[in-house]
Design a protein around this motif. Structure first.
Motif, short mmCIF file in Angstrom:
data_model
loop_
_atom_site.label_atom_id
_atom_site.label_comp_id
_atom_site.label_asym_id
_atom_site.label_seq_id
_atom_site.Cartn_x
_atom_site.Cartn_y
_atom_site.Cartn_z
N PRO A 207 0.76 -1.13 0.07
CA PRO A 207 -0.04 -0.09 0.13
C PRO A 207 0.94 1.19 0.11
N ILE A 208 0.18 2.47 -0.61
CA ILE A 208 1.06 3.68 -0.41
C ILE A 208 0.22 4.53 0.63
N THR A 209 0.78 5.52 1.10
CA THR A 209 0.30 6.43 2.14
C THR A 209 0.22 8.08 1.21
N ILE A 210 -0.76 8.57 1.21
CA ILE A 210 -0.54 10.03 0.39
C ILE A 210 -1.27 10.72 1.64
N SER A 211 -0.04 11.76 2.21
CA SER A 211 -0.41 12.62 3.16
C SER A 211 -0.73 13.89 2.66
N VAL A 212 -1.86 14.47 3.07
CA VAL A 212 -2.24 16.02 2.91
C VAL A 212 -2.27 16.68 4.00
N GLU A 213 -1.75 17.78 3.75
CA GLU A 213 -1.60 18.90 4.92
C GLU A 213 -2.84 19.65 4.75
N MET A 214 -3.63 19.98 5.66
CA MET A 214 -4.79 20.90 5.37
C MET A 214 -4.94 21.99 6.34
N ASN A 215 -5.49 23.05 5.95
CA ASN A 215 -5.68 24.11 6.84
C ASN A 215 -7.04 24.73 6.49
N PHE A 216 -7.30 25.53 7.68
CA PHE A 216 -8.86 26.30 7.53
C PHE A 216 -8.64 27.43 8.39
N LEU A 217 -9.35 28.29 7.74
CA LEU A 217 -9.50 29.57 8.51
C LEU A 217 -10.89 30.13 8.64
N VAL A 218 -11.68 30.25 9.86
CA VAL A 218 -12.88 30.37 10.01
C VAL A 218 -12.94 31.37 11.48
N PRO A 219 -14.17 31.75 11.64
CA PRO A 219 -14.55 32.36 12.82
C PRO A 219 -14.06 31.68 13.98
N LYS A 220 -13.88 32.32 15.16
CA LYS A 220 -13.26 31.48 16.38
C LYS A 220 -14.45 30.75 16.76
N SER A 221 -15.63 31.19 16.61
CA SER A 221 -16.78 30.14 17.22
C SER A 221 -17.10 28.97 16.13
N LYS A 222 -16.42 29.04 15.16
CA LYS A 222 -16.55 27.93 14.31
C LYS A 222 -15.40 26.86 13.93
N TRP A 223 -14.44 27.00 14.92
CA TRP A 223 -13.18 26.25 14.77
C TRP A 223 -13.47 24.92 14.93
N MET A 224 -13.87 24.52 16.20
CA MET A 224 -14.01 23.17 16.62
C MET A 224 -15.15 22.55 15.64
N GLU A 225 -16.02 23.25 15.31
CA GLU A 225 -17.19 22.72 14.33
C GLU A 225 -16.70 22.42 13.24
N THR A 226 -15.73 23.04 12.43
CA THR A 226 -15.17 22.80 11.22
C THR A 226 -14.22 21.44 11.37
N PHE A 227 -13.37 21.33 12.41
CA PHE A 227 -12.70 20.22 12.45
C PHE A 227 -13.72 19.03 12.68
N ARG A 228 -14.60 19.02 13.43
CA ARG A 228 -15.36 17.97 13.70
C ARG A 228 -15.82 17.41 12.21
N ALA A 229 -16.42 18.50 11.53
CA ALA A 229 -16.88 17.99 10.34
C ALA A 229 -15.99 17.54 9.38
N ALA A 230 -14.77 18.06 9.21
CA ALA A 230 -13.62 17.29 8.57
C ALA A 230 -13.43 15.95 8.90
N LYS A 231 -13.29 15.57 10.29
CA LYS A 231 -13.22 14.33 10.55
C LYS A 231 -14.33 13.32 10.13
N ARG A 232 -15.43 13.82 10.10
CA ARG A 232 -16.76 12.99 9.78
C ARG A 232 -16.48 12.95 8.52
N TRP A 233 -16.17 13.72 7.53
CA TRP A 233 -16.03 13.59 6.05
C TRP A 233 -14.82 12.69 5.84
#
Length: 230
Positions: free
Chosen positions: A52-78
């Motif tokens: 197998p191969i591993t493809i590593s993708v470094e991701m970032n996001f810029l959101v309002p302070k109140s949306k920070w954890m919500e955005t990370f949780r949505a990314a993990k579900r996806w």
């Protein structure tokens, strides 16, 4: 702006983007090296399979302070579970993902977050056009490497599927799928019907170049070829 798609969803839908285009490692053939006393070099044994191969993708996001954890949780579900990975500048091919590892998110400011998604993948890249169903007469020439197709037989009764002179017999109750990659047979609702076929799945692979396929008269046959290459 560079993007990736996972299970046909664009990363931008979740408010995250890759920091840079990821590097895609070349698959490594499984090889056993044996040293023989008194002989130069080594003896090589291989079954012509790849790790197998591993493809590593470094991701970032810029959101309002109140949306920070919500955005990370949505990314993990996806990104949870297996699926298909497509890179934004190579949309004619996809990678079959076994699973995805997600690193802890680094909060570099109140609004900025960063994490790495590590996609552990099948060593091959799969042609998008090979994920469609075709009439079997349209896929007799395989322009890629050896592939593991899914055959869908429609009809009723006993039939024989012949591929490159090799046969599988099946008892068909309206419809049966013969999945040579998973090495199982199932019907339209996913019920296992492997007990209704007899034969060798590996002999049903589509070889590189020209192939011959035939089916018992009175049955319909379509094929998802799963065309792939390194």
């Amino acid at each position: 702006m560079y993007s990736i798609y996972y299970n046909r969803e664009n990363c931008e839908k979740y408010g995250i983007i890759p920091v840079r285009r990821p590097s895609v490692p070349a698959p490594e053939m499984r090889v056993t090296e044996t040293e023989i006393p008194g002989r130069d070099g080594v003896l090589i044994e291989t079954d012509h399979t790849y790790s197998p191969i591993t493809i590593s993708v470094e991701m970032n996001f810029l959101v309002p302070k109140s949306k920070w954890m919500e955005t990370f949780r949505a990314a993990k579900r996806w990104l949870t579970g297996n699926g298909w990975l497509m890179l934004g500048d190579d949309k004619e091919y996809m990678y079959k993902v076994y699973y995805c590892r997600i690193t802890d998110a680094e909060r570099t400011s109140w609004r900025l977050g960063k994490f790495t998604a590590e996609f552990v993948c099948d060593p091959y890249s799969y042609a998008v056009i090979g994920q469609k169903e075709y009439e079997y007469t349209d896929i007799l020439k395989n322009p890629y490497m050896i592939s593991h197709p899914i055959y869908k037989i429609t009809g009723s009764g006993a039939c024989t599927l012949t591929v490159n002179g090799n046969q599988i017999t099946a008892t068909v109750n309206q419809e049966i799928m013969i999945d040579t990659d998973l090495m199982i047979a199932y019907n339209a609702d996913g019920t296992n019907q492997s007990n209704l076929i007899a034969g060798d799945y590996e002999e049903m692979y589509l070889l590189e170049g020209n192939n011959t396929i035939s089916i018992t008269s009175g049955f319909q046959l379509t094929v998802k070829p799963n065309w792939r290459t390194l």
